[in-house]
Each structure stands twice: as structure tokens, then as C-alpha cells.
Design a protein around this motif. Structure first.
Motif, short mmCIF file in Angstrom:
data_model
loop_
_atom_site.label_atom_id
_atom_site.label_comp_id
_atom_site.label_asym_id
_atom_site.label_seq_id
_atom_site.Cartn_x
_atom_site.Cartn_y
_atom_site.Cartn_z
N ARG A 49 6.79 2.72 6.08
CA ARG A 49 6.12 3.79 5.35
C ARG A 49 5.12 3.15 4.39
NH1 ARG A 49 10.07 7.26 1.74
NH2 ARG A 49 10.50 5.13 1.03
N VAL A 50 3.95 3.76 4.22
CA VAL A 50 2.92 3.20 3.36
C VAL A 50 2.65 4.12 2.18
CG1 VAL A 50 0.51 2.44 3.20
CG2 VAL A 50 1.84 1.99 5.29
N ARG A 51 2.71 3.55 0.99
CA ARG A 51 2.30 4.26 -0.22
C ARG A 51 1.05 3.56 -0.76
NH1 ARG A 51 6.10 7.83 -2.10
NH2 ARG A 51 8.29 7.48 -1.55
N ARG A 52 -0.03 4.31 -0.85
CA ARG A 52 -1.29 3.76 -1.35
C ARG A 52 -1.49 4.19 -2.80
NH1 ARG A 52 -4.65 1.48 2.29
NH2 ARG A 52 -4.19 1.75 4.50
N TRP A 53 -1.80 3.22 -3.63
CA TRP A 53 -1.96 3.48 -5.06
C TRP A 53 -3.36 3.08 -5.52
CZ3 TRP A 53 2.05 6.17 -6.62
CH2 TRP A 53 3.32 5.93 -6.07
N PRO A 54 -3.84 3.74 -6.56
CA PRO A 54 -5.11 3.30 -7.16
C PRO A 54 -4.86 2.09 -8.07
CG PRO A 54 -4.20 5.12 -8.43
CD PRO A 54 -3.26 4.90 -7.25
N GLY A 55 -5.92 1.40 -8.42
CA GLY A 55 -5.78 0.35 -9.43
C GLY A 55 -5.10 -0.90 -8.93
N LEU A 56 -4.04 -1.30 -9.61
CA LEU A 56 -3.40 -2.58 -9.29
C LEU A 56 -1.88 -2.48 -9.35
CD1 LEU A 56 -2.28 -4.03 -12.15
CD2 LEU A 56 -4.73 -4.32 -12.52
#
Length: 219
Positions: A47-54
Motif C-alpha cells: 500500500r502506498v501513502r503519499r505525503w507532501p513535504g518531507l
């Protein structure tokens, strides 16, 4: 299920930063760190969780004991009367006089939850036998207690829920570096680079992962 946390920048601490990076988490452990394309190719079913920033290591709160024992964290139902920020000093002392064990336990629980919202995964201890209720609450939270070689001194001024408020950089403030095989404690900040974590500007924590579990998500 194995989860990949991806962001424009990953700062492992103790190793080179990874642009367009990812951290693969399997249970409570880190399974891989590297460029997103490489990590995703190695774990196609994740499963992929994409986040902004770092993505950075979870942070350590050095003033945890003060925040939990010398501050009162208002219940949301008390916001009109007491506000939303931790009460300290004379305000705390006034409330403490009439605070019973149940109300104190609620304050401690909310304090721990608010630490998680600031990317905290580690707290400086110990939390000793003199306060078993506090020690139990910290243990149940899942936060890692790091015992300093010397007792953490009580500092001047109001303790801040933001671990960076103490003035340390990421290497000093991180609970532990991100390493393959290490415990999966992550903090995600919606900022463009490490420099933006410091100073007086906003550094919103959008997610906290504690031992592989997503315990805070702001979006």
C-alpha cells in the motif's frame, strides 16, 4: 500489510537525504529506504501513502514530564472557558487544587495525543515509581521512553509541545535515525526542506507513524 510512505524528501539522519524518497514499513519495522521508484519496484504489492513535504524520524520531546505533570491540557469541552493551549504556571496551579485523579488522567492522555500531533515518538524519562499512573499512561501510548544518562533538568519558561522549540536541529531532536530493520517511527512535515523545520515559521506535522501505526494524520 507492508506500507510505503513516500514524499518529495526523506531525511533519515545519519545517512544522505533521498529526493523523491520512500520508507517501506513492514509491521513495526522499516523494510527499506530509498528512491520511491526503487522501493515501489521491490514491493509491488505494498500500500502506498503519499505525503507532501518531507519524511523524518519521529522526534524526541525532552520536556515531556513537565508537559504532563506541570501543565493542564484542556478538554475540548472546556475550550470556551480555558482555551485550547496547555495551561502552565499560575493557571495550572489554580486548576490543580481542584483536579481529581480522573481529570488529571484526562489531561495526561490529551497531552500525549497532542505530542503525537507534533511528530513526537520518543520522550525523555524516566517516569518513575513515584507516579505509577503517569508511567502507565506513557507506556500505553506507545511512545518510546529514552532515559538520559543524567536527569533532564527542569527548564525555565513554558514547555512547548513542538520539540524543535528547544532549539535543536533534526539530528539532535530525532528519537532515532531511520534505518532498515529499525523501529518504524516517522514524522511527516509539510515543509520543503530541513531548514524550514527551524526558526519561527510554521512546520505543520501532517502525519506521525508510531511503531508502524499511523497515529496522527492531519489530511
Amino acid at each position: 500489510m507492508l506500507t510505503i510512505h513516500a514524499a518529495p524528501l526523506v531525511l533519515p539522519v545519519g545517512a544522505a537525504a533521498v529526493v523523491d524518497g520512500a520508507v517501506a514499513v513492514d509491521g513495526d519495522r522499516i523494510a527499506a529506504i530509498g528512491p520511491y521508484e526503487e522501493v515501489a519496484a521491490a514491493h509491488p504489492a505494498a500500500r502506498v501513502r503519499r505525503w507532501p513535504g518531507l519524511i523524518a524520524p519521529g522526534l524526541r520531546q525532552d520536556r515531556a514530564r513537565e508537559l504532563l505533570t506541570r501543565c493542564y491540557h484542556p478538554d475540548p469541552r472546556e475550550a470556551d472557558e480555558l482555551g485550547e493551549l496547555p495551561l502552565w504556571g499560575e493557571d495550572f496551579e489554580r486548576i490543580a487544587v481542584t483536579t481529581d485523579a480522573t481529570r488529571r488522567a484526562g489531561s495526561v492522555r490529551r497531552g500525549l495525543q497532542r505530542m503525537l500531533r507534533h511528530g513526537t515518538t520518543h520522550v525523555s524519562g524516566p517516569f518513575g515509581a513515584d507516579d505509577p499512573a503517569l508511567r502507565t499512561a506513557v507506556a500505553r501510548s506507545g511512545l518510546v521512553v529514552q532515559v538520559a544518562p543524567r536527569p533532564v533538568p527542569v527548564r525555565e519558561g513554558v514547555p512547548d509541545l513542538d520539540p524543535f522549540a528547544a532549539g535543536g536541529d533534526l539530528a539532535r531532536t530525532a528519537g532515532a535515525p531511520l534505518t532498515v530493520g529499525g523501529r518504524a517511527d516517522l514524522a511527516v512535515f509539510d515543509v520543503p526542506d530541513e531548514a524550514a523545520l527551524y526558526g519561527d515559521g510554521p512546520r505543520p506535522c501532517v502525519a506521525t507513524v508510531l511503531a508502524g501505526r499511523l497515529v496522527h494524520r492531519a489530511r
